[in-house]
Structure formats: structure tokens, C-alpha cells
Design a protein around this motif. Structure first.
Motif, PDB file in Angstrom:
ATOM      1  N   PHE A 205       0.661  -1.258   0.088  1.00 20.68           N
ATOM      2  CA  PHE A 205      -0.105   0.142  -0.061  1.00 20.68           C
ATOM      3  C   PHE A 205       0.691   1.342   0.120  1.00 20.68           C
ATOM      4  O   PHE A 205       0.734   2.246  -0.833  1.00 20.68           O
ATOM      5  CB  PHE A 205      -1.034  -0.038   1.084  1.00 20.68           C
ATOM      6  CG  PHE A 205      -1.762   1.361   1.376  1.00 20.68           C
ATOM      7  CD1 PHE A 205      -2.774   1.695   0.590  1.00 20.68           C
ATOM      8  CD2 PHE A 205      -1.427   2.249   2.213  1.00 20.68           C
ATOM      9  CE1 PHE A 205      -3.427   2.848   0.692  1.00 20.68           C
ATOM     10  CE2 PHE A 205      -1.916   3.527   2.299  1.00 20.68           C
ATOM     11  CZ  PHE A 205      -3.211   3.653   1.589  1.00 20.68           C
ATOM     12  N   ARG A 206       1.742   1.456   0.835  1.00 16.67           N
ATOM     13  CA  ARG A 206       2.649   2.325   0.871  1.00 16.67           C
ATOM     14  C   ARG A 206       3.552   2.692  -0.233  1.00 16.67           C
ATOM     15  O   ARG A 206       3.490   3.906  -0.905  1.00 16.67           O
ATOM     16  CB  ARG A 206       3.734   2.169   2.030  1.00 16.67           C
ATOM     17  CG  ARG A 206       3.396   2.487   3.353  1.00 16.67           C
ATOM     18  CD  ARG A 206       4.314   2.328   4.480  1.00 16.67           C
ATOM     19  NE  ARG A 206       3.694   2.380   5.685  1.00 16.67           N
ATOM     20  CZ  ARG A 206       4.209   1.761   6.994  1.00 16.67           C
ATOM     21  NH1 ARG A 206       5.236   1.148   6.762  1.00 16.67           N
ATOM     22  NH2 ARG A 206       3.813   1.842   7.964  1.00 16.67           N
TER      23      ARG A 206
ATOM     24  N   THR B 162       1.928   6.605  -6.857  1.00 20.29           N
ATOM     25  CA  THR B 162       0.860   7.220  -7.439  1.00 20.29           C
ATOM     26  C   THR B 162       0.854   8.843  -6.845  1.00 20.29           C
ATOM     27  O   THR B 162       0.472   9.478  -7.861  1.00 20.29           O
ATOM     28  CB  THR B 162      -0.570   6.679  -6.803  1.00 20.29           C
ATOM     29  OG1 THR B 162      -0.563   5.440  -6.740  1.00 20.29           O
ATOM     30  CG2 THR B 162      -1.726   7.045  -7.822  1.00 20.29           C
ATOM     31  N   LYS B 163       1.213   9.051  -5.708  1.00 20.34           N
ATOM     32  CA  LYS B 163       1.377  10.657  -5.273  1.00 20.34           C
ATOM     33  C   LYS B 163       2.318  11.124  -6.242  1.00 20.34           C
ATOM     34  O   LYS B 163       1.975  12.404  -6.483  1.00 20.34           O
ATOM     35  CB  LYS B 163       1.833  10.431  -3.901  1.00 20.34           C
ATOM     36  CG  LYS B 163       1.620  12.020  -3.273  1.00 20.34           C
ATOM     37  CD  LYS B 163       2.090  11.715  -1.852  1.00 20.34           C
ATOM     38  CE  LYS B 163       2.035  13.198  -1.071  1.00 20.34           C
ATOM     39  NZ  LYS B 163       2.384  13.103   0.301  1.00 20.34           N
TER      40      LYS B 163
ATOM     41  N   TYR C 102       0.977   3.941  -2.884  1.00 20.53           N
ATOM     42  CA  TYR C 102       0.462   5.397  -2.425  1.00 20.53           C
ATOM     43  C   TYR C 102       1.564   6.567  -3.220  1.00 20.53           C
ATOM     44  O   TYR C 102       1.317   7.399  -3.434  1.00 20.53           O
ATOM     45  CB  TYR C 102       0.445   5.338  -1.034  1.00 20.53           C
ATOM     46  CG  TYR C 102      -0.059   6.908  -0.674  1.00 20.53           C
ATOM     47  CD1 TYR C 102      -1.175   7.557  -0.588  1.00 20.53           C
ATOM     48  CD2 TYR C 102       1.181   7.764   0.068  1.00 20.53           C
ATOM     49  CE1 TYR C 102      -1.408   8.788  -0.307  1.00 20.53           C
ATOM     50  CE2 TYR C 102       0.956   9.021   0.304  1.00 20.53           C
ATOM     51  CZ  TYR C 102      -0.375   9.312   0.464  1.00 20.53           C
ATOM     52  OH  TYR C 102      -0.540  10.790   0.880  1.00 20.53           O
ATOM     53  N   TYR C 103       3.003   6.016  -2.368  1.00 19.19           N
ATOM     54  CA  TYR C 103       3.886   7.120  -2.693  1.00 19.19           C
ATOM     55  C   TYR C 103       4.240   7.304  -4.440  1.00 19.19           C
ATOM     56  O   TYR C 103       4.563   8.097  -4.785  1.00 19.19           O
ATOM     57  CB  TYR C 103       5.090   6.694  -2.215  1.00 19.19           C
ATOM     58  CG  TYR C 103       5.087   7.138  -0.764  1.00 19.19           C
ATOM     59  CD1 TYR C 103       5.114   8.483  -0.270  1.00 19.19           C
ATOM     60  CD2 TYR C 103       5.256   6.221   0.505  1.00 19.19           C
ATOM     61  CE1 TYR C 103       4.905   8.619   0.850  1.00 19.19           C
ATOM     62  CE2 TYR C 103       5.100   6.661   1.440  1.00 19.19           C
ATOM     63  CZ  TYR C 103       5.002   7.974   1.926  1.00 19.19           C
ATOM     64  OH  TYR C 103       4.806   8.295   3.224  1.00 19.19           O
TER      65      TYR C 103
END
Length: 101
Positions: free
Chosen positions: A90-91, A97-98, A94-95
Motif C-alpha cells: 500500500f505504501r 501514485t502520489k 501510495y507514494y
């Protein structure tokens, strides 16, 4: 930290660290010693700071599964390993995609 290099190292080491942590937290002999210290401290209270440390260590081990029976511990191990894997995944997602948005 969220650099690609850090995430790569984390993806490799996190499962190993999680397994090592589980072995420590579910070590019956170690927990037995911790419980003895905790029980003795309940009967004969220590200084307040020492009492607090004993309580935190005992409760931390108990919350991480040290107080459950062996059958439940064995069932818990793969769950912990999967949880750690999905957390890292997930992390990373997330990073990644961010940064692209």
C-alpha cells in the motif's frame, strides 16, 4: 522516508524483520519470564517508573499474541506476515501514485 531506494530496501527487509519480531513476541520462554516479573511487580510494586516499564513490556507482549496458546500463535503468524506485506505494498503504491499526480 519515501525514496524509491528506501522502498526497495524496505520491501526486502520488512518481511524478515516482521518474522523476527513475531518470533520474539511469541517466544513462550521469554514471555514466561516477563510475566513472572510482571506478577511479582503486582504483588510488590516497584518505583513508579520501573512499574510503568514492566507494565508496558508485559502488555505489549500480550497484545502481540504472547499470551495466547500455541495453536492460535501458529494461526496468527501468516496473518501478521500478510498484513506486513500489504502494508508495504500500500505504501509503495501510495507514494508512486502520489508522485505521478
Amino acid at each position: 522516508m519515501s525514496s524509491p531506494e528506501f522502498r526497495e530496501v524496505q520491501a526486502v527487509l520488512a518481511p524478515k524483520l516482521s518474522e523476527f519480531s513475531s518470533k520474539i513476541n511469541q517466544n513462550e520462554a521469554l514471555f514466561k519470564r516477563i510475566k513472572t516479573v510482571y506478577d511479582n511487580a503486582q504483588e510488590n510494586p516497584l518505583d513508579s517508573d520501573q512499574q510503568r516499564v514492566v507494565e508496558l513490556v508485559y502488555k505489549g507482549f500480550a497484545m502481540r499474541g504472547a499470551a495466547i496458546d500455541a495453536k492460535k500463535k501458529n494461526a496468527m503468524r501468516p496473518l501478521i506476515k500478510n498484513f506486513r506485506y500489504y502494508t508495504i505494498n500500500f505504501r509503495t503504491t501510495y507514494y508512486t501514485t502520489k508522485k505521478t499526480t
